[in-house]
Design an enzyme around this catalytic site. Sequence first.
Site, PDB file in Angstrom:
ATOM      1  N   ASP A  68       0.821  -1.222   0.000  1.00 46.96           N
ATOM      2  CA  ASP A  68       0.000   0.000   0.000  1.00 46.96           C
ATOM      3  C   ASP A  68       0.849   1.264   0.000  1.00 46.96           C
ATOM      4  O   ASP A  68       2.072   1.213   0.171  1.00 46.96           O
ATOM      5  CB  ASP A  68      -0.961  -0.011   1.203  1.00 46.96           C
ATOM      6  N   ASN A 135      -7.443  -2.527  14.257  1.00 48.25           N
ATOM      7  CA  ASN A 135      -8.829  -2.815  13.874  1.00 48.25           C
ATOM      8  C   ASN A 135      -8.922  -4.049  12.969  1.00 48.25           C
ATOM      9  O   ASN A 135      -9.956  -4.328  12.391  1.00 48.25           O
ATOM     10  CB  ASN A 135      -9.457  -1.603  13.173  1.00 48.25           C
ATOM     11  N   HIS A 137      -7.142  -4.584  10.182  1.00 42.35           N
ATOM     12  CA  HIS A 137      -6.868  -4.404   8.753  1.00 42.35           C
ATOM     13  C   HIS A 137      -5.600  -5.149   8.332  1.00 42.35           C
ATOM     14  O   HIS A 137      -4.703  -5.391   9.139  1.00 42.35           O
ATOM     15  CB  HIS A 137      -6.823  -2.922   8.347  1.00 42.35           C
ATOM     16  N   GLU A 142      -9.552  -1.885   5.239  1.00 40.28           N
ATOM     17  CA  GLU A 142     -10.161  -1.520   6.506  1.00 40.28           C
ATOM     18  C   GLU A 142     -11.445  -2.331   6.733  1.00 40.28           C
ATOM     19  O   GLU A 142     -12.030  -2.861   5.778  1.00 40.28           O
ATOM     20  CB  GLU A 142     -10.500  -0.021   6.483  1.00 40.28           C
TER      21      GLU A 142
HETATM   22  P1  PGA Z   1       2.307  -1.315  12.669  1.00 41.50           P
HETATM   23  O1  PGA Z   1       1.157  -1.341  11.589  1.00 41.50           O
HETATM   24  O2  PGA Z   1       3.259  -2.380  12.285  1.00 41.50           O
HETATM   25  O3  PGA Z   1       2.909   0.050  12.550  1.00 41.50           O
HETATM   26  O4  PGA Z   1       1.642  -1.561  13.992  1.00 41.50           O
HETATM   27  C1  PGA Z   1       0.651  -2.564  11.171  1.00 41.50           C
HETATM   28  C2  PGA Z   1      -0.557  -2.308  10.324  1.00 41.50           C
HETATM   29  O5  PGA Z   1      -1.285  -1.346  10.595  1.00 41.50           O
HETATM   30  O6  PGA Z   1      -0.782  -3.075   9.381  1.00 41.50           O
END
Ligand code: PGA
Length: 241
Positions: A68, A135, A137, A142
Site C-alpha cells: 500500500d 482494527n 486491517h 479496513e
Molecule cells: P504497525 O502497523 O506495524 O505500525 O503496527 C501494522 C498495520 O497497521 O498493518
Amino acid sequence: MLQILRAKDQTQFGQLGARLIADQIKAKAQSVLGLATGSTPIPLYRELVNLYRSGEVDFSQAHSVNLDEYVGLSPEHEQSYRYFMQTHLFDHINIRPERTHVPAGDCAAQDCGQYDQLIRDLGGIDMQVLGIGLNGHIGFNEPDDRFIPYTHRVTLTESTRRANARFFEDKIDLVPTAAVSMGICSIMHARRILLLCTGEAKARILYDALNGDITPRIPASILQAHRDVTVLADEAALSLF
Ligand code: PGA
C-alpha cells in the site's frame, strides 16, 4: 494450514522473520516478495540487511511488490511507504530498483487495476508479509461490509489515522485521509503468507482474527481460509492463545 512461531523478544522476532524470507529467496532466487511497512517489520528488515551483508542472501533476481501507499505523499516524503522501503531495506541490499514496486499514491481509481496486472505479470506473489492493524486491517483493507478484492483507493478509518499519527508529529490532521491498497484477493493469491504481530495491544485482535468468524469487519480473519499462513508474533501478542 496455520503455523504459529513465538518469538521471545524483538531480536528473535527479527531473526525468525528474516530467516523465512531468506529461505524463500534461496529456494527461488526470482521470488516475488510482497512487503509491508509499519513498525512491526522493522526488526525483520534490519536482520535481512544483516543477512545480505554477511553474504547469506542474494536479492539480485528477486522482485518486490508492496501492499500500500498513502494518497498525497510523494515517494520522497519521509512518511511515504516508498521512502520507508528505501530507507529500511532497498537502499541496503542488492535488489534491483526497477524490480521494486510500491503502489502509486496518486493512482486514479480506474488505474489501480494496473497494479494487479503487474502482480500477475510477475507470476504472482511467492511470499506476502503482512502486519495487522488494531482494527484488524491487512494492508489498508479496513473493516467494511464486504471484502474488496483488488487494488483500490480506500478512505482510512479514524482508528488507523490515530494509530499512525505517531509518525506525523502526533497530529492526526497531518495523516493522509486516503491510501491505495492491494485488495483481499491480491493478498490471498500469494502462495505463502507471513503475518507479523507484536505487542499486547494487538493480542485481542490477533486472537479474534484467527479464531473468530471470517468477516470483512475483521479483514485479517480471511487468512483462516489461506492454505499456508505463518504467524510470527511475540509473547505479548500471543498472550490469549
Ligand atoms: P504497525 O502497523 O506495524 O505500525 O503496527 C501494522 C498495520 O497497521 O498493518
